[in-house]
Design an enzyme around this catalytic site. Structure first.
Site, short mmCIF file in Angstrom:
data_model
loop_
_atom_site.label_atom_id
_atom_site.label_comp_id
_atom_site.label_asym_id
_atom_site.label_seq_id
_atom_site.Cartn_x
_atom_site.Cartn_y
_atom_site.Cartn_z
N LYS A 120 0.82 -1.22 0.00
CA LYS A 120 0.00 0.00 0.00
C LYS A 120 0.85 1.26 0.00
CE LYS A 120 -4.05 -2.16 0.27
NZ LYS A 120 -5.08 -2.09 -0.77
N GLU A 141 -9.90 5.48 3.27
CA GLU A 141 -10.68 4.37 3.81
C GLU A 141 -9.70 3.24 4.07
OE1 GLU A 141 -10.06 4.72 0.67
OE2 GLU A 141 -9.44 2.70 0.17
N SER A 197 1.75 -9.75 -0.64
CA SER A 197 1.37 -8.33 -0.60
C SER A 197 1.57 -7.68 0.76
CB SER A 197 -0.08 -8.18 -1.06
OG SER A 197 -0.94 -8.93 -0.23
#
Ligand SMILES: Cc1ncc(COP(=O)(O)O)c(C=O)c1O
Lengths: 263, 417
Positions: free
Chosen positions: B89, B111, B381
């Site tokens: 991210k 969010e 990830s």
């Protein structure tokens, strides 16, 4: 020719603004919602927006969001929304649907336009659809002689206001405050500026929604707009005081738009 | 043909289904992104941050013991779990933080589901001196409590969203409502390749670094391209970041793992590409879990980061074209894979990533080729620290008494303002 042209011509003749009132279908039940909408018309509302309840109403504040959820929890379906339109249109006032796009998309918008027309609806306000994404929807509206109503906002450029003005029929809806729906204590002067900017781009009448909740505010907005849209305050009146509450508030608002405050 | 087109359409998907009030901000963002793409100063600054702050390039780990578990396939792990803040991210957030600065905005909202995007955003806001508010579903604040604490330590305000499903969908609704109200001063850092144009394209471009690195690392290590890339798909940003530089390499299979929850056939899942229909949610057209009336369906997944009814429009496009394939992976299969990876490689991955491992195992088993001839890159990830609590309960590693005690502590924490 829009079904709303007569209404706006009549209001101009009476030197007043039109009052457009919103309630969601199926809140708190199908029957009570229809009674409340009928009471609004009896109290002097000129046109009704029937809200199509949706699971994710992004433009709504807490009051209307909760009403959408309550309506869905009570089992409201698309067919009930159209039945509501039919019942309200039968009272003789122009009736529109205010609907988020996904339910219409899912129904199939060509079929939905046909069914809305059949139910007696005159048009649809689409708060999360912009003209650029809507060529086929506009085509369906033309085919069924419905008024497509897109919104403008204070952040809209003049170019975009012109785009919306060209796509709309009936009127232009000016959501005059940045943010979600909800009753506000002040009208503010941004709304007047936005209406002037819209008038510079399109000859269509301009309806203003910004959280009007009483007769004095309605009179103030009526001083510079062609129509006053009221939503959250009516939903709250229905939730708190039932159909009688809606009738009382509608009468007060109807008085307000008949005494435009041009000071 | 390259997608999206100028108005953000990936074939029939994408676009901008938003309130008019947001169009000006989206235009401004698209212009800032476009200018940044060719601005050497912006590119150098992003490069510097990715290298000296986020720790890129992340390694490509040759997972030898895991390989044995799959009959000898060569499994290469793209280690986004080793990036600063513990997931991919951060790649997107640093890019968007630089754009926020370029646009002169000082407040950022986001969010978050698993909390990884929220943590990355809170981190970048601390670094850039932005005010930061993160919206998170109430259920997710419970199951990812560690990340709530991290965000608060980093100075962000975390707003717990109690409406609707109390997960990522409703957190996104609240963030959108904040944005239409405060769009003048505020940039909304969307955490995946979802939302209105330019977000799906822009977030992809910022995540593309994963695939660009992996492609070269694989060539250096193995001397050829892999047979498959496997990634989990929530909104789809880690997957598209890995897939994107390989789109024209027709010999490389692009394999996505969605959250199958209790099993796609039960209806309790979060797998729109596997079992949804095209629709519109949060600003773009894409596959969506919805009922007959177009109401969004409730999702089920053990993974907060995948527990979302929509998916990025480019994945819908790749699904329909057949270039990529998507499969639902059950909670049980994902958790089993998480344990296999932990015990064979000493890597505790995020539950989101565990879905990719489970899918890699099944994909290898489905091939006609001898596993020993296969090379597969799995996008790791994120790391699993945030999920230790969930995993400990799942595997019964804590006693009922300990669970009860920790529930009590949480309940008390919940009472505090
Ligand atoms: C570690 C990790 N992987 C994957 C995801 C899913 O997001 P996306 O599909 O955008 O990569 C998340 C989201 O929270 C995450 O934290």
């Amino acid at each position: 020719m829009s079904a709303l042209d007569d209404l706006f011509a009549r209001c101009r003749g009476e030197d007043r603004a039109a009052l457009i009132a919103y309630l969601p279908a199926g809140f708190p039940s199908y029957q009570v919602a229809v009674q409340a909408m009928t009471a609004m018309v009896e109290a002097g509302v000129d046109a009704v927006e029937v809200g199509m309840p949706y699971s994710d109403p992004l433009m709504e504040g807490p009051v209307i969001s909760a009403a959408h959820q309550a309506s869905l929890d009570a089992g409201t379906r698309q067919a009930d929304v159209l039945r509501t339109v039919e019942a309200v249109a039968a009272t003789g006032v122009p009736t529109l649907v205010m609907g988020y796009w996904n339910p219409v998309h899912r129904y199939g918008f060509a079929r939905w336009a046909a069914d809305l027309k059949k139910a007696g609806g005159v048009g649809a306000i689409t708060p999360d659809l912009i003209p650029e994404e809507a060529p086929q929807w506009l085509e369906a509206c033309r085919e069924h002689d419905l008024d497509p109503v897109f919104l403008v906002a204070p952040s809209s450029s003049d170019e975009r206001i012109a785009v919306v003005g060209r796509a709309n029929r009936g009127f232009v809806y000016a959501a005059a405050v940045m943010g979600v729906t909800g009753a506000r204590t002040e009208v503010g002067k941004g709304a007047r500026t936005l209406v002037e900017r819209v008038r510079a781009q399109t000859p269509l009448p301009v309806a203003v929604g910004l959280g009007v909740s009483n007769g004095a505010q309605a009179a103030e907005v009526a001083g510079f707009a062609d129509a006053v849209v009221v939503g959250s305050a009516l939903v709250r009146a229905l939730a708190d005081d039932g159909v009688d509450g809606v009738r009382r508030l509608s009468a007060e608002l109807a008085q307000g738009v008949r005494t435009p405050d041009r000071s | 043909m390259s997608v999206p087109d100028a108005s953000g359409h990936f074939g029939a998907y994408g676009g901008r289904f938003v309130p008019e009030a947001l169009v000006a901000a989206l235009d401004e963002l698209a212009a800032a992104h476009e200018a940044a793409r060719t601005d050497p100063v912006f590119r150098a600054e992003l490069e510097r941050l990715l290298t000296t702050y986020a720790g890129r390039p992340t390694p490509l780990t040759d997972a030898r013991r895991l390989s044995e578990h799959t009959g000898g396939a060569r499994i290469l792990l793209k280690r986004e779990d080793l990036a600063h803040t513990g997931s991919h991210k951060i790649n997107n957030v640093l890019g968007q933080a630089l754009l926020t600065k370029a646009m002169g905005k000082k407040r950022v909202i986001a969010e978050t589901g698993a909390g990884q995007h929220g943590v990355a955003t809170a981190t970048a806001c601390a670094l850039f001196g932005f005010e930061c508010t993160v919206y998170m579903g109430e259920e997710d604040t419970r199951r990812q409590a560690l990340n709530v604490a991290r965000m608060r330590l980093l100075g962000a305000e975390v707003v717990s969203v109690s409406s609707g499903t109390q997960t990522l969908k409703d957190a996104t609704n609240e963030a959108m409502r904040d944005w239409v109200t405060n769009v003048d001063t505020t940039h909304y850092v969307i955490g995946s390749v979802v939302g209105p144009h330019p977000f799906p394209m822009m977030v992809r471009n910022f995540q593309r670094v994963i695939g660009v690195e992996a492609r070269q690392q694989c060539l250096d290590l193995v001397g050829r391209l892999p047979d498959a890339l496997v990634a989990c798909v929530g909104g789809g940003s880690n997957a598209i970041g890995l897939f994107s530089p390989f789109l024209d390499d027709s010999g490389v299979a692009l394999v996505g793992a969605e959250a199958g929850g209790d099993g796609v056939e039960t209806g309790r899942h979060a797998a729109p590409l596997t079992a949804g229909e095209p629709g519109v949610l949060h600003g773009s057209r894409s596959y969506l879990m919805q009922d007959e009336d177009g109401q969004t369906l409730t999702t089920t997944s053990i993974s907060a980061g995948l527990d979302y009814p929509g998916v990025g429009p480019e994945h819908s496009y790749l699904r329909d074209s057949g270039r990529a394939s998507y499969t639902g992976i059950t909670d049980a299969d994902a958790m089993a894979a998480l344990q296999v990876l932990a015990r064979t490689e000493g890597i505790l991955c995020a539950i989101e990533s565990a879905h990719a491992f489970a899918r890699a195992f099944s994909w290898i088993a489905e091939q006609d080729a001898d596993p020993q001839d296969l090379v597969v890159i799995v996008n790791t990830s994120g790391r699993g620290d945030k999920d230790v609590d969930t995993a400990a309960r799942w595997f019964g590693l804590v006693s009922a008494e300990e669970v009860a005690r920790s529930e009590l502590v949480r309940a008390r924490e919940g009472e505090q303002p």
